[in-house]
Structure formats: structure tokens, C-alpha cells
Design an enzyme around this catalytic site. Structure first.
Site, PDB file in Angstrom:
ATOM      1  N   GLU A  98     -35.169  44.233  58.842  1.00 34.89           N
ATOM      2  CA  GLU A  98     -33.881  43.513  60.108  1.00 34.89           C
ATOM      3  C   GLU A  98     -34.803  43.859  60.872  1.00 34.89           C
ATOM      4  O   GLU A  98     -34.581  43.440  62.080  1.00 34.89           O
ATOM      5  CB  GLU A  98     -32.337  43.625  60.117  1.00 34.89           C
ATOM      6  CG  GLU A  98     -31.524  42.595  61.246  1.00 34.89           C
ATOM      7  CD  GLU A  98     -30.687  43.415  61.371  1.00 34.89           C
ATOM      8  OE1 GLU A  98     -30.704  44.702  62.534  1.00 34.89           O
ATOM      9  OE2 GLU A  98     -28.986  43.263  61.061  1.00 34.89           O
ATOM     10  N   SER A 122     -27.835  47.500  60.082  1.00 34.97           N
ATOM     11  CA  SER A 122     -28.681  46.854  58.329  1.00 34.97           C
ATOM     12  C   SER A 122     -29.782  47.063  58.230  1.00 34.97           C
ATOM     13  O   SER A 122     -30.508  46.473  59.499  1.00 34.97           O
ATOM     14  CB  SER A 122     -28.024  45.185  58.366  1.00 34.97           C
ATOM     15  OG  SER A 122     -26.581  45.138  58.000  1.00 34.97           O
ATOM     16  N   ARG A 154     -29.137  37.488  63.500  1.00 33.71           N
ATOM     17  CA  ARG A 154     -30.405  38.487  64.059  1.00 33.71           C
ATOM     18  C   ARG A 154     -31.277  37.964  65.032  1.00 33.71           C
ATOM     19  O   ARG A 154     -32.091  38.296  64.354  1.00 33.71           O
ATOM     20  CB  ARG A 154     -30.183  39.198  62.496  1.00 33.71           C
ATOM     21  CG  ARG A 154     -28.768  39.591  62.649  1.00 33.71           C
ATOM     22  CD  ARG A 154     -28.911  40.647  63.294  1.00 33.71           C
ATOM     23  NE  ARG A 154     -27.407  41.516  62.566  1.00 33.71           N
ATOM     24  CZ  ARG A 154     -26.325  41.109  62.334  1.00 33.71           C
ATOM     25  NH1 ARG A 154     -25.961  39.804  63.210  1.00 33.71           N
ATOM     26  NH2 ARG A 154     -24.977  41.936  61.809  1.00 33.71           N
TER      27      ARG A 154
HETATM   28  N1  EPU Z   1     -21.471  44.467  49.314  1.00 34.22           N
HETATM   29  C1  EPU Z   1     -21.212  45.125  48.338  1.00 34.22           C
HETATM   30  N2  EPU Z   1     -22.035  45.779  48.185  1.00 34.22           N
HETATM   31  C2  EPU Z   1     -22.249  47.040  49.160  1.00 34.22           C
HETATM   32  C3  EPU Z   1     -22.419  45.926  50.282  1.00 34.22           C
HETATM   33  C4  EPU Z   1     -22.207  44.893  50.854  1.00 34.22           C
HETATM   34  O1  EPU Z   1     -21.330  44.769  47.523  1.00 34.22           O
HETATM   35  O2  EPU Z   1     -22.322  48.148  49.330  1.00 34.22           O
HETATM   36  C5  EPU Z   1     -20.979  42.637  49.308  1.00 34.22           C
HETATM   37  C6  EPU Z   1     -19.773  42.850  48.719  1.00 34.22           C
HETATM   38  O3  EPU Z   1     -19.445  41.384  48.894  1.00 34.22           O
HETATM   39  C7  EPU Z   1     -18.934  42.909  51.146  1.00 34.22           C
HETATM   40  C8  EPU Z   1     -20.014  41.874  51.197  1.00 34.22           C
HETATM   41  O4  EPU Z   1     -20.994  42.635  51.155  1.00 34.22           O
HETATM   42  O5  EPU Z   1     -17.526  42.004  50.679  1.00 34.22           O
HETATM   43  C9  EPU Z   1     -19.670  41.648  52.899  1.00 34.22           C
HETATM   44  O6  EPU Z   1     -20.029  42.980  53.491  1.00 34.22           O
HETATM   45  P1  EPU Z   1     -19.876  43.294  55.037  1.00 34.22           P
HETATM   46  O7  EPU Z   1     -18.698  43.285  55.365  1.00 34.22           O
HETATM   47  O8  EPU Z   1     -20.276  45.096  54.950  1.00 34.22           O
HETATM   48  O9  EPU Z   1     -21.369  43.285  55.436  1.00 34.22           O
HETATM   49  P2  EPU Z   1     -23.009  42.678  55.193  1.00 34.22           P
HETATM   50  O10 EPU Z   1     -22.934  41.597  55.615  1.00 34.22           O
HETATM   51  O11 EPU Z   1     -23.417  43.893  54.187  1.00 34.22           O
HETATM   52  C10 EPU Z   1     -23.060  42.484  57.913  1.00 34.22           C
HETATM   53  C11 EPU Z   1     -24.365  42.572  59.599  1.00 34.22           C
HETATM   54  C12 EPU Z   1     -23.581  44.315  59.892  1.00 34.22           C
HETATM   55  C13 EPU Z   1     -21.891  43.790  60.122  1.00 34.22           C
HETATM   56  C14 EPU Z   1     -21.576  43.176  58.603  1.00 34.22           C
HETATM   57  C15 EPU Z   1     -19.642  43.116  59.800  1.00 34.22           C
HETATM   58  C16 EPU Z   1     -26.136  41.799  58.499  1.00 34.22           C
HETATM   59  C17 EPU Z   1     -27.426  42.058  58.236  1.00 34.22           C
HETATM   60  N3  EPU Z   1     -25.285  43.215  58.322  1.00 34.22           N
HETATM   61  O12 EPU Z   1     -22.697  42.922  56.802  1.00 34.22           O
HETATM   62  O13 EPU Z   1     -24.087  44.166  60.399  1.00 34.22           O
HETATM   63  O14 EPU Z   1     -21.663  45.031  60.153  1.00 34.22           O
HETATM   64  O15 EPU Z   1     -21.730  42.431  58.118  1.00 34.22           O
HETATM   65  O16 EPU Z   1     -19.631  41.566  60.027  1.00 34.22           O
HETATM   66  O17 EPU Z   1     -25.671  41.051  59.027  1.00 34.22           O
HETATM   67  C18 EPU Z   1     -26.340  45.588  61.597  1.00 34.22           C
HETATM   68  O18 EPU Z   1     -26.809  43.980  62.520  1.00 34.22           O
HETATM   69  O19 EPU Z   1     -26.987  46.632  61.555  1.00 34.22           O
HETATM   70  C19 EPU Z   1     -24.501  45.429  61.148  1.00 34.22           C
HETATM   71  C20 EPU Z   1     -23.891  46.879  60.238  1.00 34.22           C
END
Ligand code: EPU
Length: 337
Positions: A333, A237, A162
Site C-alpha cells: 500500500e 498498513s 486506497r
Molecule cells: N486481523 C488479524 N490479525 C491482525 C490484524 C488483523 O487477524 O494482526 C484480521 C482480523 O480478522 C480483524 C480484521 O483483520 O478482524 C480487520 O482488522 P482491522 O479492523 O485492524 O482492519 P484491517 O483490515 O487490518 C484496515 C485498513 C486500516 C484501517 C482499518 C480500520 C487497509 C489496508 N487497512 O485494516 O488502515 O485503519 O482497516 O478501518 O485497508 C492504513 O491504511 O494505514 C490503515 C491503518
């Protein structure tokens, strides 16, 4: 060119925050952009792309320059790859769909990300195991002070999670005009390692997915987890996933044995901020007109007429709580303006 006065920026930011721009102009060509930059009457300029990664907390006392450069061009096609140049004002998701229609592979995992092509490199957008840098060839950008155009290679951009040079050393100095992508035309590398994609494809009984299948799977996952900015204001995010040392993780695991983590290097791990926020009870919390999304705790939302300050204050409360409970600094972010 049509310079307007006192324009609401509500339709121009995905959070749907109603702040006012002193002056506003939408530019459709590089020449027009260069002319606007020369105008002496408006010393302060504010560059606006898709408005999908910002939280506006006050009126903008400047000339807001809406970069509306359109056009997609195939510049070189070989046996297995293609170079495609897209102008900055193209909507990102529509560009992804255009590539899929032409059977150009590489960005299908980045389907449905809000924003425009020109802002994608600034924060090196990423999702489901792919980052913009993986397909980025170069971009052209206009130096605001001198009006000259410079080409940036992938190395020049210093991409990171990012992050890029445009968010750091060169912040506010350049306007990205177009981006050239290197995509595949045959033998696409299908990336389904990110758990949720594999599960979604399995659910649909697809075992040899095409790039279109992957895109559809991503669209389906995103639509189920992330609010549609056209219906509920948000900026994706709000925070970055924090990176901490393995030593610190070991200490945290004593109190929180179920804390998830992903290896980054020998010494570092990434912690999903969504988990931390959910764990301290903010997921789905609604305060009047704003709150934390019910399906993804990393996303702050504007249900109606919330102000940027309301959302900023909520983000600070979350940051303080995470610091107090886990001793982890959550970094925003989105750009706070
Ligand atoms: N999780 C929770 N609760 C929640 C959300 C997430 O416990 O409410 C935990 C779970 O363990 C889950 C893990 O977080 O398995 C990962 O969640 P997710 O796959 O939704 O991904 P993220 O790390 O929360 C990142 C990016 C997203 C992107 C997704 C998928 C960042 C800051 N965000 O989210 O990007 O879509 O991975 O690759 O790196 C964005 O940048 O606007 C965005 C949406």
C-alpha cells in the site's frame, strides 16, 4: 526561498528512515512553489507531503520539495452542510480535530490517520467504514510541467480502495494544493457499523454518540492497535487487503475454514491481509531493528536505525510466504521509493 544541501529526510517520513536528499526546499505558498518548479538547475523534483505513506530505500538524487501550504477556510455554509477548504500542508489529524471543534461532521472516523491533507486524496485514505471520497468535493492541483492550476472533481479523481488517478494515470504529474470537503453541520450521519467502534462506545456506555465521541473511540482503538510513528517508525498498513474471487475463497476454505472475508460484490471478497500475515507466523516477529507490529500484523515497523532496504526485504519475504501458502498476491500500500 532556502534551498538546502544534503539534508537527512529522517524527520520527514513516518518510517523514520535516514536517507539523504541532494537538495531540499520547504515551500509555504503557491507562488513560491511555482518559482521553485521553474528553476532550471534542478531538473528532477521529488514531492514530499506528510511522508506517511512511503518507504525510502535510497538517497534522493533530486530537489525534494516539501509542500508546507497552511490554512483552513470555510467557503460556504448552508443550513445543513458546509464546504471547508484546507491547504495541502495541514496535518490531517489536526484538521479532523478542527472540524470536530466546529461541529462539522463526516471525517471523525478518519481521526488519527498520519499524514497531511494534500496527500489524503492520493490514496483515498480510509478507516472504520469511511473513505475520503465520501466527503470529498474537489481539489486544486498544480501541473508540474506547465505550472497551471487545475480543479479536480470527485469524478475526475477516479477514487477506489486506497486508489485515485494521482496514483495511476497522473502519477508524479500534479501537486495537490488544497482540498475542499463537504461536511455536515447538523444531523450528522454517525457511522458506528464498523464492529470495533460499536464495541468501544458500548464499553464507555455511550448510546447516542456525537462526532466527538466517535472520534475519541477511533483514537482509542487506533492507539491500542497501531504504533505511534513518533515513537516507533511505521507507515500504517504496509499492504492492501487483497481482493479475490469467491471461487478462490471456497477453495481456500477447504484448508483454512476460519479465513475471514468481506463481500465486495457478487463475485469478489476482501481478505484481511493482517489475518494472512498473522496466520503464517509473522505477527510480532522482530528482526534486529525492524519487524512486524505485535498488535496489527499489517504494519511493518522500524524500531531504530533500520534501512528502507531491510524493511523492503521483510515485505518481500512476507509476500513470498503468503503467495506460497495461500496463492494470494499481497500488494504494497505504501509507495516504495
Ligand atoms: N486481523 C488479524 N490479525 C491482525 C490484524 C488483523 O487477524 O494482526 C484480521 C482480523 O480478522 C480483524 C480484521 O483483520 O478482524 C480487520 O482488522 P482491522 O479492523 O485492524 O482492519 P484491517 O483490515 O487490518 C484496515 C485498513 C486500516 C484501517 C482499518 C480500520 C487497509 C489496508 N487497512 O485494516 O488502515 O485503519 O482497516 O478501518 O485497508 C492504513 O491504511 O494505514 C490503515 C491503518
Amino acid at each position: 526561498m532556502n534551498i538546502q544541501e544534503n539534508i537527512s529526510l529522517k524527520p520527514y517520513n513516518t518510517f523514520g528512515i535516514d536517507v539523504c536528499a541532494n537538495h531540499f526546499v520547504s515551500v509555504n505558498s503557491i507562488r513560491e512553489l511555482q518559482e521553485v518548479l521553474k528553476l532550471q538547475d534542478y531538473p528532477n523534483k521529488f514531492i514530499l507531503g506528510g511522508g506517511s505513506n512511503m518507504l525510502l530505500t535510497k538517497d534522493i538524487e533530486a530537489l525534494v520539495l516539501h509542500v508546507n501550504l497552511k490554512g483552513i477556510e470555510i467557503i460556504l455554509k448552508t443550513n445543513s452542510t458546509v464546504m471547508v477548504k484546507a491547504n495541502a500542508g495541514e496535518n490531517w489529524h489536526e484538521f479532523v480535530l478542527w472540524c470536530i471543534q466546529h461541529d462539522f461532521g463526516g471525517i471523525e472516523n478518519l481521526s488519527l490517520i498520519p499524514g497531511n491533507v494534500g496527500t489524503a486524496p492520493i490514496q483515498n485514505i480510509g478507516a472504520y467504514g469511511v473513505e475520503l471520497k465520501d466527503v470529498f468535493e474537489s481539489c486544486e492541483a498544480l501541473h508540474i510541467k506547465s505550472g497551471t492550476i487545475k480543479t479536480f472533481t470527485k469524478k475526475d479523481c477516479k477514487f477506489d480502495y486506497r486508489h485515485s488517478i494521482f496514483k495511476n494515470e497522473l502519477k508524479g504529474q500534479y501537486i495537490i494544493l488544497n482540498v475542499t470537503f463537504k461536511l455536515t453541520t447538523k444531523h450528522h450521519t454517525i457511522k458506528t457499523d464498523y464492529g470495533a467502534i460499536g464495541n468501544e462506545l458500548e464499553k464507555q456506555n455511550i448510546n447516542k454518540p456525537t462526532i466527538k465521541d466517535v472520534s475519541n473511540a477511533v483514537i482509542s482503538i487506533r492507539s491500542s492497535k497501531l504504533p505511534d510513528p513518533k515513537k516507533i517508525g511505521n507507515s500504517g498498513s504496509f499492504f492492501k487487503n487483497p481482493i479475490i474471487s469467491k471461487t478462490k475463497l471456497t477453495i481456500l476454505e477447504q484448508n483454512f475454514p476460519e479465513i475471514p472475508s468481506y463481500n465486495i460484490s457478487d463475485k469478489l471478497v476482501k481478505i484481511p491481509a493482517g489475518w494472512l500475515i498473522e496466520h503464517v507466523g509473522f505477527k510480532g516477529k522482530r528482526f534486529d531493528n525492524y519487524g512486524v507490529h505485535k498488535n496489527q500484523a499489517l504494519v511493518l515497523v522500524n524500531y531504530g536505525n533500520a534501512s528502507g532496504k531491510d524493511i523492503l526485504n521483510l515485505s518481500k519475504l512476507i509476500q513470498e510466504t503468503i503467495k506460497r501458502i495461500f496463492d494470494i498476491n499481497l500488494e504494497a500500500e505504501v509507495n516504495i521509493i
